[in-house]
Every structure is written in structure tokens, then in C-alpha cells.
Enzyme design. Sequence first.
Site, PDB file in Angstrom:
ATOM      1  N   ASP A 191       2.774  -5.168  -6.513  1.00 52.19           N
ATOM      2  CA  ASP A 191       3.808  -6.065  -6.028  1.00 52.19           C
ATOM      3  C   ASP A 191       3.845  -7.191  -7.056  1.00 52.19           C
ATOM      4  O   ASP A 191       2.910  -7.989  -7.149  1.00 52.19           O
ATOM      5  CB  ASP A 191       3.416  -6.634  -4.656  1.00 52.19           C
ATOM      6  CG  ASP A 191       4.513  -7.515  -4.093  1.00 52.19           C
ATOM      7  OD1 ASP A 191       5.066  -8.326  -4.853  1.00 52.19           O
ATOM      8  OD2 ASP A 191       4.812  -7.400  -2.900  1.00 52.19           O
ATOM      9  N   HIS A 192       4.922  -7.240  -7.846  1.00 55.79           N
ATOM     10  CA  HIS A 192       4.880  -8.124  -9.015  1.00 55.79           C
ATOM     11  C   HIS A 192       4.824  -9.605  -8.640  1.00 55.79           C
ATOM     12  O   HIS A 192       4.502 -10.437  -9.473  1.00 55.79           O
ATOM     13  CB  HIS A 192       6.022  -7.819  -9.988  1.00 55.79           C
ATOM     14  CG  HIS A 192       7.351  -8.391  -9.591  1.00 55.79           C
ATOM     15  ND1 HIS A 192       8.198  -7.771  -8.722  1.00 55.79           N
ATOM     16  CD2 HIS A 192       7.976  -9.526  -9.969  1.00 55.79           C
ATOM     17  CE1 HIS A 192       9.281  -8.509  -8.578  1.00 55.79           C
ATOM     18  NE2 HIS A 192       9.193  -9.578  -9.317  1.00 55.79           N
ATOM     19  N   HIS A 254       7.205  -8.718  -1.166  1.00 50.46           N
ATOM     20  CA  HIS A 254       7.085 -10.020  -1.838  1.00 50.46           C
ATOM     21  C   HIS A 254       6.891 -11.170  -0.838  1.00 50.46           C
ATOM     22  O   HIS A 254       6.021 -12.022  -1.007  1.00 50.46           O
ATOM     23  CB  HIS A 254       8.333 -10.311  -2.678  1.00 50.46           C
ATOM     24  CG  HIS A 254       8.647  -9.244  -3.675  1.00 50.46           C
ATOM     25  ND1 HIS A 254       7.675  -8.479  -4.264  1.00 50.46           N
ATOM     26  CD2 HIS A 254       9.822  -8.806  -4.197  1.00 50.46           C
ATOM     27  CE1 HIS A 254       8.240  -7.628  -5.108  1.00 50.46           C
ATOM     28  NE2 HIS A 254       9.545  -7.806  -5.073  1.00 50.46           N
TER      29      HIS A 254
END
Length: 506
Positions: A191-192, A254
Site C-alpha cells: 500500500d504505497h 490508503h
Amino acid sequence: MFSMAETNKTADPCVMVIFGATGDLTKRKLFPALYNLAKDGHLPDNFAIVGVGRQEMLSDEFRDQMIANLKEFAGSQPDEEKIEWFCSRTYYTGGDFDDDKKLFKDIKDMLRDVCAANNIPENYFYYMAIPPDLFANVTQKIVKNGLGKEENGNWRRFIFEKPFGRDLESAKKLNADLLKILKERQIYRIDHYLGKETVQNILVFRFGNSIFEPIWNRNYIDHVQITVAEKLGVELRGGYYDSAGALRDMIPNHIFQLVTLTAMEPPVSFEADAVRDEQAKILAAIQPFSPEDALHNAVRGQYGAGTVNDKPVPAYRDEEKVSKTSNTETFAALKLSIDNWRWADVPFYVRTGKRLATKHSSIVIQFKKAPFVLFRDTPVERLTTNRIEIHIQPDEGITLHFGAKIPGPIVKMGPVDMDFNYVDHFGEQLSTGYERLLFDCMIGDATLFQRADMVEASWRIVTPILDVWKAIPARDFPNYAAGDWGPTEADAILKQDGRTWKNTAV
Ligand code: BG6
């Protein structure tokens, strides 16, 4: 978990195999991130990249593409010598992902040759930058061809891009399919948002300072607001987005990262499972939405035509690859209740959307009013003063809002700020957010990656909302104009509690 910059550590010698090597993610994020890692000395000399895509192409053609991508996306003028370094250790093979005879045999042969040529032990990590419905299938083929098993001290790791499933059932199935052939410790669900400096800083801010933690609870905090607002529309991703929507695309991943890091208890250490255990406890404490809650505490929106940057922009339904009658939401807002000792009765309001007034992501911690109204019958009485705002992007930093007396003979109070801005203090850091995550995978640190139970817990929270939204299609879409702050119903979620969103200046 540690800071790459402080330890100046180099990753383990390894080969990164990118499935989906000719795609958008590879050129915009993965190549620039690898370049930044190499530039800062975090990649070892015995490192190589094997790109895999559907297209047939020679390694030389792929290298030319990579050079062009780096020049376009790696920030300031990339260093020619570093580009050369990359090219000399980048290879490509293409073919049909369904054909495990040819393509996967080619990959196996290539990996053997690449390791021999670059003196790399057979440590491989596979990056799945491919549609999620291919994850299990491609992984099975890798394993079937003997490329997934860890042996002779060599490691094999698999990074999966989001979305990891599209609801609770599909996420469970995907986890089960992968866990039949891999160990959990080999799986890195990325999950960036966890690669963003300010997101990592939430834990440092909370637990590295002694002044905030004593007030970080229901005794002092009135509510929390989390906004991830985007100015852009769906761009070229209409195909994917129209079947996903804002909720699936942003919230169980996010936004829940931001919620858990803001709400979790201090972990016993910064080891991967210690941190993730605490995050998982928050996910378990978030109250699932009953159908009734889904109607009252969840809002969806879709943008119509409007104006952004003083230019007219089309409605969502007129975007490329989007159905003219689409009922997909491009905005979602939820009121979450975290049912635990620290957060009982402190709502967490979250919202996200495309084509909003500005690009802005932040966490707002709104403190309660002072307990005693000393300034009765003055304008001071109405001020809600204390607020900590953690700015995630575009300007990373932290602001403390408080009230101060305006100089003069009458008691008048005005809102003032104490500001910390990342760039002012630490200078410009060119980062895609992927550097840290790729590096962590190469050293086997899974702290910033999602565990199976966390992914499932997140879907458990939002799936009932998706079910209600599917059963009762929105009748008022489009319900906000591009360039606005979302539908008015999103304001109503807070208004019913006597609160308002903190919208930043456009
Ligand atoms: C992606 C979503 O995961 O995150 C996109 O699929 C979204 O729709 C993007 O635009 C936002 O990321 P960032 O880093 O620009 O906030």
C-alpha cells in the site's frame, strides 16, 4: 523498521522480476523508485531487473523504454552514469501469462543466466504490477516452475499491488489461494501510502514525543477528520475505476492505513508483527456498518461537469472507458466509530474523491473546547481553537492551531498556527513513496506491508456498505460538480453531530 538514510544500508543481492513491466506503474513509479534507491547507494552491485510483459520485445528495446521513462519521471535530470548502471543489469522477456510452458520456462532460463552473469545468489522478488485477477494464476505458475520455493538459503518474495480483492469474499479467496502455495512471510501486500514520509512520521510524532500521547484520547480529542482529496479525474484509468469506485479504490487500503496509524496503541517494538498487531486491533474495533448505518453514515457522490484550474472539465460519465450510465461513485465519505477504551465516542470522519476543489490529504485532530468558558459573552466563546493537522500532501508537514490574544485593550482572540514544513527543514526529497517499500522487501522487513488478517478486516468493515450501495443504486448522480468539495450530503454527516469539515483554501 528503521530509517534507510540513517543506516545507509544496502539491500540484499537479488533480482527483481516485474510482471507488467511495460505498464504505467512500472514507468511512473517503479523505475524512478529504483533509480532513486541506486542514486542514494541503497542497491547492491549484484542486482538485476527482469521485466516480464505480454509484448514480445528484445531486452535492448526494453532498456530504451526504461531510459525514456527515467528521463520523463525520475525528477530532475537523471545521472547518465546511473542510467548506464541500470541498463547493464536490466533484461526483458515477453509472452502469454497463461502459457506456463513457454513464458515461465523462458523466465527460469533468464533468471539462471542473469544470476550467473551478475554474480547474484538466487534471491528473487516478484512484483505483480498486473490486474488482480491474474495474481493467483501467475503466482501458481511461478511456483509450479520451481521459482517460488526458498531453498539453499535463498529467498523468494512476492509483492502484490492493490486492490487485493474487491470485497471480503474475494480477498479471503485470494489469501487462501496464495497461502496454499506460499508462506505468509513471503507475501508483501503493498500500500504505497505507507511509503510516504509523512505517513511514517505519524508513529514518530505520536510515540517519539512525550507531549502528545497523554492527550491523544477521548478525554481531549473531540473528533478526527481524514481527507484524501484529488483534483484529477480518472484520467486514463476509467476501465479499472468504473468497476471499482472511490470506496474500494481508497478506503479499505490508503485511508485505513491513516486511521490505524492515528488510532493504534504504542507497539511493544517496531518489529513488523508488533506494529501490525496494533493496527489490526484498530481494524477489529472499527464497528462494522449495519444496513442502517450504511444509509446514514456513508455518503457517495459522482462528479458532473465543472471547472478545474479555470478550465471546463467533463462529467465522470463522459470520461474515457466509463459507461454513460455509470453508477460508480467518485467520492465517498464515512463516519467510523472505533469501539475501544481510547476512542469511544470519538468519531473518525473520512472522505476521499476525485475532481475535488484541490489536491490535499490531511489528518485533522480536533481537540475539545477549553473546559471552562472564561471569556463568556465575548467573540472568544465561539472559537474552537486547538487542532493538530498532519499534512500528508502536497505540502508535507504538521500544523498546531491555537488561539492567541489579539493585541489591544479589548479581549479578543484570534486563531494562530505553529507550522512545521518538511521541505523547509529537510530540503526537497525526490521520492515516489515506493523506494522505502521496495527496499524493505529486499531486506525482508514486512512492517509496512499488509498482513492477510488486516486486508480481510478492512474488507469486513466496508463490504456491507458496498452491498447496500449495490442494492440501492444512487438516483441523484452526478451530485457534485467537478472542482467542488463533494456532495452536500457529506457535510450533513458532520452537521448532524454539530461539526464541519475543515476544507483547505483552494
Ligand atoms: C491509488 C488509486 O492507489 O492511489 C488512485 O488507485 C489514486 O485512484 C492514488 O489516485 C492516489 O495516490 P497519491 O499518492 O497520489 O495520493
